[in-house]
Design a protein around this motif. Sequence first.
Motif, PDB file in Angstrom:
ATOM      1  N   GLY A  76     -30.291  40.155-106.438  1.00 15.89           N
ATOM      2  CA  GLY A  76     -31.311  40.805-105.906  1.00 15.89           C
ATOM      3  C   GLY A  76     -31.786  39.454-105.085  1.00 15.89           C
ATOM      4  N   TYR A  77     -31.099  38.173-104.937  1.00 15.15           N
ATOM      5  CA  TYR A  77     -30.892  36.608-105.004  1.00 15.15           C
ATOM      6  C   TYR A  77     -29.866  36.918-103.951  1.00 15.15           C
ATOM      7  N   LEU A  78     -30.592  35.557-102.823  1.00 16.08           N
ATOM      8  CA  LEU A  78     -29.637  35.282-101.697  1.00 16.08           C
ATOM      9  C   LEU A  78     -28.941  34.634-102.632  1.00 16.08           C
ATOM     10  N   ASN A  79     -27.802  33.531-102.808  1.00 18.69           N
ATOM     11  CA  ASN A  79     -27.599  32.331-102.699  1.00 18.69           C
ATOM     12  C   ASN A  79     -26.733  31.986-101.823  1.00 18.69           C
ATOM     13  N   PHE A  80     -27.575  30.488-101.221  1.00 23.20           N
ATOM     14  CA  PHE A  80     -26.563  29.562-100.668  1.00 23.20           C
ATOM     15  C   PHE A  80     -26.603  28.123-101.111  1.00 23.20           C
ATOM     16  N   LYS A  81     -24.757  27.907-100.840  1.00 19.70           N
ATOM     17  CA  LYS A  81     -24.444  26.521-101.286  1.00 19.70           C
ATOM     18  C   LYS A  81     -23.971  25.823 -99.643  1.00 19.70           C
ATOM     19  N   ILE A  82     -24.795  24.321 -99.589  1.00 24.96           N
ATOM     20  CA  ILE A  82     -24.543  24.466 -98.613  1.00 24.96           C
ATOM     21  C   ILE A  82     -22.603  22.961 -98.244  1.00 24.96           C
ATOM     22  N   ASN A  83     -22.970  22.704 -97.269  1.00 25.73           N
ATOM     23  CA  ASN A  83     -21.908  21.209 -97.004  1.00 25.73           C
ATOM     24  C   ASN A  83     -21.529  20.377 -97.631  1.00 25.73           C
ATOM     25  N   ARG A  84     -21.835  20.360 -99.193  1.00 23.52           N
ATOM     26  CA  ARG A  84     -22.103  18.204-100.352  1.00 23.52           C
ATOM     27  C   ARG A  84     -21.749  17.141 -98.798  1.00 23.52           C
ATOM     28  N   ASN A  85     -20.431  17.695 -98.580  1.00 29.93           N
ATOM     29  CA  ASN A  85     -20.460  15.848 -97.793  1.00 29.93           C
ATOM     30  C   ASN A  85     -20.868  15.735 -97.211  1.00 29.93           C
ATOM     31  N   TYR A 468     -15.577   3.486 -94.455  1.00 30.03           N
ATOM     32  CA  TYR A 468     -15.221   4.560 -95.598  1.00 30.03           C
ATOM     33  C   TYR A 468     -14.874   6.128 -95.863  1.00 30.03           C
ATOM     34  N   THR A 469     -13.394   7.113 -95.961  1.00 31.17           N
ATOM     35  CA  THR A 469     -14.044   8.516 -96.462  1.00 31.17           C
ATOM     36  C   THR A 469     -14.179   9.209 -97.333  1.00 31.17           C
ATOM     37  N   TYR A 470     -16.088  10.016 -96.816  1.00 25.71           N
ATOM     38  CA  TYR A 470     -16.710  10.619 -98.172  1.00 25.71           C
ATOM     39  C   TYR A 470     -15.792  11.407 -98.826  1.00 25.71           C
ATOM     40  N   PRO A 471     -15.353  10.630-100.247  1.00 20.71           N
ATOM     41  CA  PRO A 471     -13.999  11.351-101.500  1.00 20.71           C
ATOM     42  C   PRO A 471     -15.183  13.033-102.170  1.00 20.71           C
ATOM     43  N   GLU A 472     -14.433  13.843-102.502  1.00 22.20           N
ATOM     44  CA  GLU A 472     -14.925  14.661-103.102  1.00 22.20           C
ATOM     45  C   GLU A 472     -15.946  14.800-103.687  1.00 22.20           C
ATOM     46  N   MET A 473     -17.105  15.350-103.691  1.00 22.47           N
ATOM     47  CA  MET A 473     -17.427  14.770-104.283  1.00 22.47           C
ATOM     48  C   MET A 473     -18.322  15.313-106.140  1.00 22.47           C
ATOM     49  N   ASN A 474     -17.831  14.714-107.376  1.00 20.99           N
ATOM     50  CA  ASN A 474     -18.663  15.697-108.436  1.00 20.99           C
ATOM     51  C   ASN A 474     -19.682  16.212-108.085  1.00 20.99           C
ATOM     52  N   ASP A 475     -20.718  16.904-110.061  1.00 21.59           N
ATOM     53  CA  ASP A 475     -21.747  17.580-110.055  1.00 21.59           C
ATOM     54  C   ASP A 475     -22.624  16.217-110.034  1.00 21.59           C
ATOM     55  N   GLU A 476     -22.092  14.683-110.894  1.00 23.26           N
ATOM     56  CA  GLU A 476     -23.045  13.832-110.711  1.00 23.26           C
ATOM     57  C   GLU A 476     -23.677  12.970-110.222  1.00 23.26           C
ATOM     58  N   GLU A 477     -22.721  12.562-109.346  1.00 25.03           N
ATOM     59  CA  GLU A 477     -22.575  12.232-107.482  1.00 25.03           C
ATOM     60  C   GLU A 477     -23.835  12.953-107.120  1.00 25.03           C
ATOM     61  N   TYR A 478     -23.293  14.675-106.414  1.00 26.15           N
ATOM     62  CA  TYR A 478     -24.250  14.915-105.857  1.00 26.15           C
ATOM     63  C   TYR A 478     -25.679  15.225-106.541  1.00 26.15           C
ATOM     64  N   ALA A 479     -26.199  15.693-108.348  1.00 27.27           N
ATOM     65  CA  ALA A 479     -27.299  14.806-108.553  1.00 27.27           C
ATOM     66  C   ALA A 479     -28.021  14.411-107.897  1.00 27.27           C
ATOM     67  N   VAL A 480     -27.304  13.028-107.808  1.00 24.57           N
ATOM     68  CA  VAL A 480     -28.339  12.328-107.318  1.00 24.57           C
ATOM     69  C   VAL A 480     -28.760  11.743-105.886  1.00 24.57           C
ATOM     70  N   ILE A 481     -27.622  12.147-105.282  1.00 21.70           N
ATOM     71  CA  ILE A 481     -27.914  12.608-103.780  1.00 21.70           C
ATOM     72  C   ILE A 481     -28.777  13.988-103.341  1.00 21.70           C
ATOM     73  N   SER A 482     -28.802  14.720-104.094  1.00 22.49           N
ATOM     74  CA  SER A 482     -29.490  15.431-103.580  1.00 22.49           C
ATOM     75  C   SER A 482     -31.276  15.741-104.385  1.00 22.49           C
ATOM     76  N   PHE A 533     -18.812   4.856-102.004  1.00 21.46           N
ATOM     77  CA  PHE A 533     -19.742   5.823-102.073  1.00 21.46           C
ATOM     78  C   PHE A 533     -20.759   5.411-102.925  1.00 21.46           C
ATOM     79  N   ARG A 534     -20.053   5.134-104.395  1.00 24.14           N
ATOM     80  CA  ARG A 534     -21.323   5.031-105.467  1.00 24.14           C
ATOM     81  C   ARG A 534     -21.110   3.792-105.494  1.00 24.14           C
ATOM     82  N   LEU A 535     -20.956   2.291-104.452  1.00 29.86           N
ATOM     83  CA  LEU A 535     -22.555   1.707-104.872  1.00 29.86           C
ATOM     84  C   LEU A 535     -22.884   2.680-103.526  1.00 29.86           C
TER      85      LEU A 535
END
Length: 560
Positions: A76-85, A468-482, A533-535
Amino acid sequence: MDYRTHIAEKLNIEGVTKEEVASFLEVPPNREMGDFALPCFKLSKILRMPPVKIAENLASSFVLDENVNSCQAVNGYLNFKINRNSFAVRTLSEVLEKGDNYGSSNIGNGKTICIDYSSVNIAKPFHIGHLSTTVIGSALCKIFSFLGYKTVGINHLGDYGTQFGKLIVAFKKWSSVEAVKKDRLKELTRIYVKFHDEAKLHPELDDEARRYFKLIEDGDKESNELFELFKEITLEEVDKIYKLLNVKFDSYAGESFYNDKMQPVIDELNEKGLITISDGASIVDLEPYGMAPCLILRSDGGTLYATRDLAAAVYRKNTYNFDKCLYVVAYQQNLHFKQFFKVLELMGKDWAKDMVHVAYGMVSLESGAMSTRGGNVVLLEDVINKTIEKAYSVIEAKNPNLPDKEGTARAVGTGAVIFGALCNNKIKDIVFSYDRVLSFEGETCPYVQYTVARCNSVIAKCDGVDNYTYPEMNDEEYAVISTLAKFPDVVKASAEKYEPSFITRYALDLATVYNKFYFDCKIAVEDDSVRSFRLDITKATKIALTNALKLLGIQTVEQM
């Protein structure tokens, strides 16, 4: 990018506006579910279909793009994932480009907001009970200014009333100009408390106090010179605290300022037939609106708070032409403001709807309620000084070679006091505890300030590269950015709800996710893209935390 609007426009649900769909979207508690979710239960009655079926139909027709790369129907939910990069590129670029202005907007351009706060009483000490109104009002001024509004901070001084007659009586009996100039507010408090103790035994002192207040009103030279001395000393003393708390005002027009502005309001009330006489007093009958009458004049012709507030409101509208006028006053005054606003409405002031009482909870001591006349108060200056001393002792123990230890201790100590007053929903009552205010453990301002100092250390020690080219993000990086991406919305919500605690909570959340990222993700790695990226995440975190604390009136420190 506004992902909610983007998703809502792509869904295009018949019978539901895009704005409504966007408002239905929420952030799932678990990031594995997605970045946004649409609970289809809210659409069931409109579409006359089970939520599960609605979600499945919408998922089958949703077209993915470069911004949204996953859409799934789950229970009953419609879940979306965005392009994280692409999300990370947009977010970090915006934060780093805007810097000190990240989170600001121009939604308030051309609009004026008056904010009445702090409103200290002349000749009374600035105690812990004044802290909430002062820091909430100051934060709201900064938040609305950040959103482009012209703000007018008003300190509506309590400089009118019989208490000044009492002070003059007490001064003449038990003090002197020399004593007042030497011990200042302490001496004024001493004689004020003594007056009330003596008046219990000698009630005639109250009559004498009323006589002296009448002399002030009538322009008696000696009485007014004493009143001005008390006022000058009070403002000099409280200004020290305002400077520590980073609080400023545009107007110090207190109650006495409106002495000659009340009669036109009283005349207008009479002309509009709103005044009735009850037991000799002039009132506006509010019984039809479920309220007690609003007293305008006592039976002896004396004015009241409501009279002066009505005159002040008319003056502020005429002077500033405000779009909103906020009153940051404890909820104990709820009835007063309901009455006062209703009277303005009955007078035909169409701007009465723009008057807002920003209520907050009361502060009491563990021993009970505070009372100046009973001598039962905790002075705000003492609290601030103790937190500064505590901060200095911690610095001495943990980092004795820190440059400018005094300045750092001052920023940390005052920050702890402000943050402590703003960390909970404003309407909650507070029982003051030195142990809690002086604690630097857990969800506190020093924790956030230390996170900024940690960011400074990383930035000083680590070099990045451009383009620089953005690397594939891990969950910790994405948590900060979001979390970084939420800041502009948090600022707007804090203004809409008049709730600075949204920003304190945001600062804690961002500090928490950044520190997890810091411990789990090495920043100074060989790979140029990962390191840069992390900097950039670190630089953006410093910007957002600094901006958040600045809106609260709190200073960051380079090192701790």
